[in-house]
Design an enzyme around this catalytic site. Sequence first.
Site, PDB file in Angstrom:
ATOM      1  N   ASN A   9       1.067  -1.311  -0.034  1.00 12.98           N
ATOM      2  CA  ASN A   9      -0.050   0.120  -0.113  1.00 12.98           C
ATOM      3  C   ASN A   9       0.890   1.385  -0.118  1.00 12.98           C
ATOM      4  OD1 ASN A   9      -1.367   2.298   0.975  1.00 12.98           O
ATOM      5  ND2 ASN A   9      -3.150   0.950   1.840  1.00 12.98           N
ATOM      6  N   ASP A  11      -0.231   4.332  -0.059  1.00 10.81           N
ATOM      7  CA  ASP A  11      -0.858   5.720   0.441  1.00 10.81           C
ATOM      8  C   ASP A  11       0.147   6.823   0.960  1.00 10.81           C
ATOM      9  OD1 ASP A  11      -3.225   4.341  -0.532  1.00 10.81           O
ATOM     10  OD2 ASP A  11      -4.047   4.096   1.608  1.00 10.81           O
ATOM     11  N   HIS A  12       0.832   6.207   1.948  1.00  8.06           N
ATOM     12  CA  HIS A  12       1.747   7.137   2.982  1.00  8.06           C
ATOM     13  C   HIS A  12       3.002   7.556   2.022  1.00  8.06           C
ATOM     14  CE1 HIS A  12      -1.197   6.824   5.629  1.00  8.06           C
ATOM     15  NE2 HIS A  12      -1.363   5.437   5.572  1.00  8.06           N
ATOM     16  N   ARG A  20       4.304  18.733   1.537  1.00  3.08           N
ATOM     17  CA  ARG A  20       4.790  19.813   0.832  1.00  3.08           C
ATOM     18  C   ARG A  20       4.224  20.219  -0.449  1.00  3.08           C
ATOM     19  NH1 ARG A  20       9.942  21.609   3.014  1.00  3.08           N
ATOM     20  NH2 ARG A  20       9.676  21.665   5.010  1.00  3.08           N
ATOM     21  N   HIS A  45      -5.615   3.607  -1.778  1.00  8.12           N
ATOM     22  CA  HIS A  45      -7.038   4.241  -0.980  1.00  8.12           C
ATOM     23  C   HIS A  45      -6.980   5.377  -1.806  1.00  8.12           C
ATOM     24  CE1 HIS A  45      -9.676   4.543   2.580  1.00  8.12           C
ATOM     25  NE2 HIS A  45     -10.388   4.874   1.506  1.00  8.12           N
ATOM     26  N   ARG A  47      -9.252   8.498  -1.040  1.00  9.32           N
ATOM     27  CA  ARG A  47     -10.161   8.774  -0.129  1.00  9.32           C
ATOM     28  C   ARG A  47     -11.044   9.918  -0.464  1.00  9.32           C
ATOM     29  NH1 ARG A  47      -8.876   6.424   5.226  1.00  9.32           N
ATOM     30  NH2 ARG A  47     -10.464   7.463   6.256  1.00  9.32           N
ATOM     31  N   ARG A  51      -6.576  13.096   0.825  1.00  9.01           N
ATOM     32  CA  ARG A  51      -5.701  13.379   1.792  1.00  9.01           C
ATOM     33  C   ARG A  51      -4.274  12.777   1.318  1.00  9.01           C
ATOM     34  NH1 ARG A  51      -7.428  10.345   7.291  1.00  9.01           N
ATOM     35  NH2 ARG A  51      -9.392  11.262   6.680  1.00  9.01           N
ATOM     36  N   HIS A  52      -4.309  11.799   0.690  1.00  8.58           N
ATOM     37  CA  HIS A  52      -2.924  11.290   0.157  1.00  8.58           C
ATOM     38  C   HIS A  52      -3.033  10.834  -1.316  1.00  8.58           C
ATOM     39  CE1 HIS A  52      -5.240   7.376   1.158  1.00  8.58           C
ATOM     40  NE2 HIS A  52      -4.752   7.584   2.602  1.00  8.58           N
ATOM     41  N   GLU A  72      -8.748   0.618  -3.021  1.00  3.30           N
ATOM     42  CA  GLU A  72      -9.549   0.627  -1.974  1.00  3.30           C
ATOM     43  C   GLU A  72     -10.375   2.028  -2.166  1.00  3.30           C
ATOM     44  OE1 GLU A  72      -7.310   1.185   1.573  1.00  3.30           O
ATOM     45  OE2 GLU A  72      -6.132  -0.858   1.331  1.00  3.30           O
ATOM     46  N   THR A 102      -7.070   6.829  10.226  1.00  2.44           N
ATOM     47  CA  THR A 102      -7.071   5.472   9.211  1.00  2.44           C
ATOM     48  C   THR A 102      -8.187   4.872   9.277  1.00  2.44           C
ATOM     49  OG1 THR A 102      -5.622   3.565   8.690  1.00  2.44           O
ATOM     50  CG2 THR A 102      -5.790   4.340  11.106  1.00  2.44           C
ATOM     51  N   THR A 103      -8.298   3.778   8.401  1.00  6.37           N
ATOM     52  CA  THR A 103      -9.648   2.957   8.473  1.00  6.37           C
ATOM     53  C   THR A 103      -9.825   2.120   9.823  1.00  6.37           C
ATOM     54  OG1 THR A 103      -9.194   2.757   6.353  1.00  6.37           O
ATOM     55  CG2 THR A 103     -10.987   1.317   7.064  1.00  6.37           C
ATOM     56  N   GLU A 153     -11.073  -9.191   3.160  1.00  6.50           N
ATOM     57  CA  GLU A 153      -9.832  -8.654   3.655  1.00  6.50           C
ATOM     58  C   GLU A 153     -10.044  -8.688   5.219  1.00  6.50           C
ATOM     59  OE1 GLU A 153      -7.307  -6.100   1.656  1.00  6.50           O
ATOM     60  OE2 GLU A 153      -6.345  -5.415   3.613  1.00  6.50           O
ATOM     61  N   HIS A 192      -3.796  -4.465   7.776  1.00  8.96           N
ATOM     62  CA  HIS A 192      -4.016  -3.489   8.646  1.00  8.96           C
ATOM     63  C   HIS A 192      -2.918  -3.116   9.947  1.00  8.96           C
ATOM     64  CE1 HIS A 192      -5.915   0.572   9.293  1.00  8.96           C
ATOM     65  NE2 HIS A 192      -5.549   0.504  10.502  1.00  8.96           N
ATOM     66  N   GLY A 193      -1.952  -2.378   9.787  1.00 10.74           N
ATOM     67  CA  GLY A 193      -1.095  -2.410  11.018  1.00 10.74           C
ATOM     68  C   GLY A 193      -0.150  -3.495  10.945  1.00 10.74           C
ATOM     69  N   GLY A 214       0.944  -1.293   4.414  1.00 19.30           N
ATOM     70  CA  GLY A 214       1.536  -0.135   3.862  1.00 19.30           C
ATOM     71  C   GLY A 214       2.371   1.006   4.824  1.00 19.30           C
ATOM     72  N   HIS A 215       1.674   1.419   5.779  1.00 22.35           N
ATOM     73  CA  HIS A 215       2.114   2.294   6.761  1.00 22.35           C
ATOM     74  C   HIS A 215       3.754   1.827   7.400  1.00 22.35           C
ATOM     75  CE1 HIS A 215       2.715   4.830  10.629  1.00 22.35           C
ATOM     76  NE2 HIS A 215       2.236   5.755   9.590  1.00 22.35           N
TER      77      HIS A 215
HETATM   78  N1  PXP Z   1      -5.845  -3.032   3.889  1.00 24.32           N
HETATM   79  C1  PXP Z   1      -6.848  -2.297   3.968  1.00 24.32           C
HETATM   80  C2  PXP Z   1      -8.290  -2.399   3.573  1.00 24.32           C
HETATM   81  C3  PXP Z   1      -6.569  -0.793   4.529  1.00 24.32           C
HETATM   82  O1  PXP Z   1      -7.552   0.223   4.486  1.00 24.32           O
HETATM   83  C4  PXP Z   1      -5.245  -0.340   4.819  1.00 24.32           C
HETATM   84  C5  PXP Z   1      -4.907   0.968   5.269  1.00 24.32           C
HETATM   85  O2  PXP Z   1      -5.134   1.937   4.158  1.00 24.32           O
HETATM   86  C6  PXP Z   1      -4.448  -1.419   4.783  1.00 24.32           C
HETATM   87  C7  PXP Z   1      -4.656  -2.847   4.267  1.00 24.32           C
HETATM   88  C8  PXP Z   1      -2.737  -1.294   5.055  1.00 24.32           C
HETATM   89  O3  PXP Z   1      -2.710  -0.958   6.497  1.00 24.32           O
HETATM   90  P1  PXP Z   1      -1.431  -0.207   6.842  1.00 24.32           P
HETATM   91  O4  PXP Z   1      -1.094   1.066   5.916  1.00 24.32           O
HETATM   92  O5  PXP Z   1      -1.592  -0.125   8.394  1.00 24.32           O
HETATM   93  O6  PXP Z   1      -0.511  -1.252   6.632  1.00 24.32           O
END
Ligand code: PXP
Length: 250
Positions: A9, A11-12, A20, A45, A47, A51-52, A72, A102-103, A153, A192-193, A214-215
């Site tokens: 992922n 996004d970040h 910036r 994702h 959104r 935001r990203h 997403e 976050t979600t 998921e 997630h996480g 991702g994060h």
């Molecule tokens: N899966 C889904 C459906 C998510 O919404 C996210 C966060 O955007 C992730 C996976 C990845 O989570 P993380 O960025 O915490 O690894």
Amino acid sequence: MDTLRLGVNIDHVATIRNARGGDHPDPVRAARLAAGAGADGITAHLREDRRHISDHDINRLTSEISIPLNLEMAATEEMLEIALRHKPNAACIVPEKRQEVTTEGGLDAIGGFDHLQTYVSRLRERRIRVSLFLDPESGQLEAAAKLGADIVEMHTGAYVEAVGEKRAAELQKLRQCAAYGAELGLEMHAGHGLTFETVGEVAAIPQVVELNIGHFLVGEAIFSGLDSSIRRMRALMDEARARAAGIKSA
Ligand code: PXP
């Protein structure tokens, strides 16, 4: 042994770029690098508040990246129109609240059944695989199967945040749900996480075929580089999977 796919992922990467303005760091460059480091797919994702990830990022990801894109999206008309136009490999429907960082939890496929029905069928008509991001609860899985979703998921946030016995209990829920989901004919993903420390136990669940991360990868890239953080995650996933398969066959 079933293979386990890694969806990175990005996004970040866009979050840092947007801090910036301008176009650095470029999430599409990160996606290309991720593919070279062992990612099987890219997750982004879009959104409602942008935001990203931006609309332009989605345009570029669909035309410039060779590995599958998992988009997403919230179940809104605006996002449905974007998904139908871009035709990603998969669309993962997630809940979205404007104020959340976050979600925070899974989608309510039981309470939102009627609303979700149109989204699932319209995406599937376009041959976009539909994934629902759900908490690991059997009733939610049953609703997903009834809705005709291809994939569930499982939200791993509660597992990642719990400690000690509570974490073991959350892991057990993920295991049971993965087995039940597969029985219902759903393809099981999780995410997630997840971190280097927490990925192994989830990777070892045999019915899970994809992890989306991702994060942590983007954060860890500050210290070791994105290529290295993805390669290490990939190795930890593969080792955990191989170990679990070895234990089962021994
Ligand atoms: N899966 C889904 C459906 C998510 O919404 C996210 C966060 O955007 C992730 C996976 C990845 O989570 P993380 O960025 O915490 O690894």
